[in-house]
Scaffold this motif. Sequence first.
Motif, PDB file in Angstrom:
ATOM      1  N   GLU A   1       0.546   7.047 -11.351  1.00 51.50           N
ATOM      2  CA  GLU A   1       1.664   6.112 -11.478  1.00 51.50           C
ATOM      3  C   GLU A   1       2.636   6.263 -10.313  1.00 51.50           C
ATOM      4  O   GLU A   1       3.145   5.283  -9.782  1.00 51.50           O
ATOM      5  N   GLU A   2       2.858   7.508  -9.889  1.00 54.80           N
ATOM      6  CA  GLU A   2       3.765   7.756  -8.764  1.00 54.80           C
ATOM      7  C   GLU A   2       3.240   7.125  -7.483  1.00 54.80           C
ATOM      8  O   GLU A   2       4.006   6.586  -6.691  1.00 54.80           O
TER       9      GLU A   2
ATOM     10  N   GLU B   1       1.310   4.501  -7.284  1.00 56.23           N
ATOM     11  CA  GLU B   1       1.485   3.051  -7.441  1.00 56.23           C
ATOM     12  C   GLU B   1       2.924   2.646  -7.108  1.00 56.23           C
ATOM     13  O   GLU B   1       3.150   1.660  -6.408  1.00 56.23           O
ATOM     14  N   LYS B   2       3.873   3.412  -7.573  1.00 55.48           N
ATOM     15  CA  LYS B   2       5.281   3.128  -7.271  1.00 55.48           C
ATOM     16  C   LYS B   2       5.541   3.256  -5.769  1.00 55.48           C
ATOM     17  O   LYS B   2       6.228   2.431  -5.177  1.00 55.48           O
ATOM     18  N   MET B   3       4.974   4.308  -5.176  1.00 54.15           N
ATOM     19  CA  MET B   3       5.134   4.524  -3.747  1.00 54.15           C
ATOM     20  C   MET B   3       4.546   3.356  -2.960  1.00 54.15           C
ATOM     21  O   MET B   3       5.155   2.868  -2.001  1.00 54.15           O
TER      22      MET B   3
ATOM     23  N   ASP C   1       4.094   0.272  -4.008  1.00 50.26           N
ATOM     24  CA  ASP C   1       4.939  -0.905  -4.226  1.00 50.26           C
ATOM     25  C   ASP C   1       6.157  -0.868  -3.298  1.00 50.26           C
ATOM     26  O   ASP C   1       6.493  -1.872  -2.661  1.00 50.26           O
ATOM     27  N   ARG C   2       6.799   0.296  -3.214  1.00 48.99           N
ATOM     28  CA  ARG C   2       7.957   0.432  -2.323  1.00 48.99           C
ATOM     29  C   ARG C   2       7.545   0.231  -0.866  1.00 48.99           C
ATOM     30  O   ARG C   2       8.246  -0.416  -0.094  1.00 48.99           O
TER      31      ARG C   2
END
Length: 177
Positions: A75-76, A78-80, A82-83
Amino acid sequence: MMRTINKIGILALIVIAVACSSDKEDRYIFEAERVVDTETGDEYYLKSPDTMTVVHIDGVSEPVTVSSTPFAGSEELEKMMDRYMETLQKRKDSLLEQENERIRQQREERYAEYSDDELMERFNTLHEEDANFEQEMDIVAELVRREVVLEIDVPEILEIDPEDIDMNIDYQPEEDN
């Protein structure tokens, strides 16, 4: 008795699985465009949407695909990603805006000596002579900026389809014009 042992065994497996998964999550530190493996000291640098460069503790670096990293699918990550994609889009938008501003400034300077009427007359002459499209579009874009011509009227004036309008056309005049 046997059921109790089975339940204890299952609970022990669940506790071990949870402990292992939380250790794995704590193992990686996710930053803006870098991931640090606290166990090995490896640092993963994001180079593109699908490639990272891993720098090992001994200084050796190598490219790896994002999907082959030990934290792929997290999940981390994926967030990275996206950013990263948002940042990349902002950079592209900023560069495009800077380029469009440069084009507008050059156009304004190019036609500064013309009055609105003179510029309109210049366009009409060039249009009648069937001059190149880029030059005609460049003049019309300046006329629109000056509000001599409405943008909605540009397709009719240039006798083109609305899809062919490019108010940020990068026209580079020849030295002899």
